[in-house]
Design a protein around this motif. Structure first.
Motif, PDB file in Angstrom:
ATOM      1  N   LYS A 271      -5.056   7.593   9.779  1.00 20.89           N
ATOM      2  CA  LYS A 271      -4.962   6.366   8.997  1.00 20.89           C
ATOM      3  C   LYS A 271      -6.197   5.485   9.183  1.00 20.89           C
ATOM      4  N   GLU A 272      -6.587   4.863   8.089  1.00 20.80           N
ATOM      5  CA  GLU A 272      -7.659   3.871   8.106  1.00 20.80           C
ATOM      6  C   GLU A 272      -7.056   2.505   7.762  1.00 20.80           C
ATOM      7  N   LEU A 273      -7.775   1.448   8.119  1.00 24.15           N
ATOM      8  CA  LEU A 273      -7.341   0.078   7.864  1.00 24.15           C
ATOM      9  C   LEU A 273      -8.014  -0.450   6.616  1.00 24.15           C
ATOM     10  N   VAL A 274      -7.235  -1.062   5.724  1.00 23.03           N
ATOM     11  CA  VAL A 274      -7.766  -1.706   4.521  1.00 23.03           C
ATOM     12  C   VAL A 274      -7.361  -3.170   4.545  1.00 23.03           C
ATOM     13  N   THR A 275      -8.332  -4.061   4.349  1.00 26.22           N
ATOM     14  CA  THR A 275      -8.032  -5.492   4.335  1.00 26.22           C
ATOM     15  C   THR A 275      -9.150  -6.225   3.600  1.00 26.22           C
ATOM     16  N   GLY A 276      -9.074  -7.539   3.577  1.00 32.33           N
ATOM     17  CA  GLY A 276     -10.091  -8.322   2.903  1.00 32.33           C
ATOM     18  C   GLY A 276      -9.674  -9.773   2.798  1.00 32.33           C
ATOM     19  N   LYS A 277     -10.399 -10.503   1.991  1.00 28.51           N
ATOM     20  CA  LYS A 277     -10.235 -11.948   1.913  1.00 28.51           C
ATOM     21  C   LYS A 277      -9.379 -12.360   0.723  1.00 28.51           C
ATOM     22  N   ILE A 278      -8.447 -13.283   0.957  1.00 31.49           N
ATOM     23  CA  ILE A 278      -7.699 -13.881  -0.128  1.00 31.49           C
ATOM     24  C   ILE A 278      -8.561 -14.988  -0.743  1.00 31.49           C
ATOM     25  N   LEU A 279      -8.543 -15.082  -2.068  1.00 31.72           N
ATOM     26  CA  LEU A 279      -9.389 -16.053  -2.758  1.00 31.72           C
ATOM     27  C   LEU A 279      -8.733 -17.425  -2.822  1.00 31.72           C
ATOM     28  N   TYR A 280      -9.436 -18.406  -2.339  1.00 32.56           N
ATOM     29  CA  TYR A 280      -9.130 -19.819  -2.568  1.00 32.56           C
ATOM     30  C   TYR A 280      -7.672 -20.203  -2.300  1.00 32.56           C
ATOM     31  N   PRO A 281      -7.134 -19.870  -1.122  1.00 34.60           N
ATOM     32  CA  PRO A 281      -5.785 -20.332  -0.813  1.00 34.60           C
ATOM     33  C   PRO A 281      -5.796 -21.813  -0.447  1.00 34.60           C
TER      34      PRO A 281
END
Length: 495
Positions: A350-360
């Motif tokens: 398994k690899e990890l996938v993530t990132g930034k939420i825009l303008y919360p």
């Protein structure tokens, strides 16, 4: 003069801002785990992901919609209409997979949008009330239903009944109502061990009368039954996984974990406040995974409203005493609101996938106007090796009338999915945010063999060719082997 100066200096300012903000990209993910056991993750072939926009909001900055939203920020992937293909739900809309076309390995799916198939997921300014989505056949009628949550008007978790072949709008059924609702996580909490899943509720803050609870999926109406286990751990972000190593799934949060009893339905759950990360404001879900291969499951936690991404290493001494050690994965990036594990390489790992939420939170969070990003990570030996899916600037200068909003910005939102959409044997990544719905198509490993034949025509065939500097005959620097190629008897330089 002010306008002219802006015309000159704003583009330069944008460039410098992006370059400065992008500096962390050239730094490795920060790992402090046991490096001696780490495999050479950097030596693996790079994977190619092609981002394709499926749908998005109307972007009209002059009319105060800025360049983002409103658009739903969560997705689910399942066969909506029973045709054997994986479809996508996102807010009020579902997107029908009508089949793929294209050369082998580079197929692209044609999607057909079906609007307003369900209620809720309403719009409030730039925000859509859609905090999470997932698929489950709740009433066990063979049609897969949708589970969704909201934190504004919905302020709870609902399941939407798939009408099947009869068609029509999907009927909503309330599962859970709460004042401080964030979302939910699916997983086997009851110990079904048959693929069935339960629902873990996530409240972003405790209030009187509100408890830490989960819903068991049963085989008769009302289909879902609540189990309250206590009050601790009611913070932003939680998850499901076996921490104790006894084959039962425990419940993890950003401030500790609940240990499952032998009978999760009736037994007493034990609270362990073994860590406290990011003031409890963590990504949903919190992930459980053996990050260093020592046989003990660890925890991966992102900062949902601040900078940082960490993994918490589980250790046990000879007496069986359990301790936890925090390690940084990222310090220089913020707003990791959601994440998932999935097999991107096709090797069973398994690899990890993530990132930034825009303008919360309307721009009140640290790093809101830092570049937007989507990352995936190889994991091994306590090391996380970062790969870039997308990276783009967020800045916008309203005083510069000739400065359009940024294009191609991709956000990760509140719920992403890793799934093989086109049945090519490789998992894709589906994300939604206020910038729209995107798919990162997995094209596999980058080529390692160079092309035998140059695909470009010879220089001498170019329009307006001239006999100088390699474009034509004489001693110019043309392609090797063609007339006009560089005279090997001459020294290097402009000759």
């Amino acid at each position: 003069m002010l306008k002219n100066r802006l015309q000159v200096f704003v583009p330069l300012g944008i460039l410098l801002t992006v370059l400065v903000a992008a500096t962390p990209l050239f730094l490795p993910a920060q790992n402090t785990g046991p490096a001696a056991a780490a495999p050479d993750l950097a030596a693996q072939p790079e994977l190619i992901f092609s981002p394709v926009k499926i749908d998005g909001p109307v972007q009209d900055p002059p009319n105060h919609s800025y360049w983002f939203g409103p658009f739903a920020e969560a997705v689910a992937v399942f066969d909506v209409n029973g045709d054997g293909r994986l479809d996508i739900t996102c807010g009020k809309n579902w997107y029908e997979n009508t089949g793929s076309s294209g050369p082998p390995g580079f197929e692209t799916i044609k999607w057909v949008k079906h609007a307003n198939f369900r209620d809720d997921a309403d719009v409030f300014g730039p925000i859509t009330d859609d905090g999470g989505e997932a698929a489950m056949d709740v009433n066990r009628d063979g049609n897969i239903d949708l589970i969704s949550s909201g934190w504004l008007q919905m302020s709870g978790v609902y399941w939407y009944e798939n009408p099947g072949k009869a068609g029509g709008k999907w009927k909503p059924h309330l599962i859970h109502k709460a004042r401080n609702m964030e979302g939910f996580v699916l997983g086997d909490i009851a110990g079904h061990h048959n693929g069935d899943q339960d629902i873990l509720i996530n409240h972003w803050d405790p209030v009187p009368g509100q408890h830490f609870s989960w819903y068991e999926h049963i085989d008769k109406e009302p289909w879902l039954v609540e189990h309250v286990i206590g009050d601790e751990g009611q913070q932003h972000g939680n998850g499901i996984g076996d921490i104790a190593g006894n084959g039962r799934n425990d419940l993890v949060t950003g401030v500790g974990w609940w240990e499952s009893p032998p009978d999760p339905r009736t037994g007493k759950w034990i609270w362990h406040p073994d860590w406290n990360l990011f003031k409890g404001n963590c990504a949903l879900p919190v992930l459980v995974y053996d990050c260093n291969g020592d046989g003990l499951n660890d925890v991966i936690i992102g900062a949902a409203q601040d900078y940082g991404l960490k993994w918490v290493e589980q250790k046990k001494d000879s007496a069986g005493k359990r301790t936890f050690v925090e390690h940084w994965i990222e310090r220089n990036f913020s707003l990791f609101h959601t994440m998932e594990l999935g097999d991107l390489r096709g090797d069973g790992k398994k690899e990890l996938v993530t990132g930034k939420i825009l303008y919360p939170h309307q721009g009140r969070d640290p790093g809101t106007f830092d570049p937007s990003f989507a990352f995936w990570y190889d994991i091994g030996g306590g090391t996380f090796y970062r790969h870039i899916l997308s990276f783009n600037h967020m800045q916008w200068y309203p005083e510069a009338t000739d400065n359009p909003p940024p294009n191609g910005v991709i956000g990760v939102g509140r719920k992403l999915v890793v799934a093989d959409l086109d049945k090519c044997g490789k998992n894709e990544i589906v994300v939604a945010s206020q910038a729209g719905l995107y798919i990162f198509y997995n094209r596999g490993a980058s080529p390692v063999m160079r092309m035998v034949k140059d695909p470009l025509p010879p220089n001498s065939s170019y329009p307006n060719n001239f006999n100088r500097g390699g474009f034509g005959g004489g001693r110019g620097r043309g392609q090797p082997g063609e007339q006009g190629g560089r005279d090997p008897s001459l020294p290097p330089g402009r000759n």
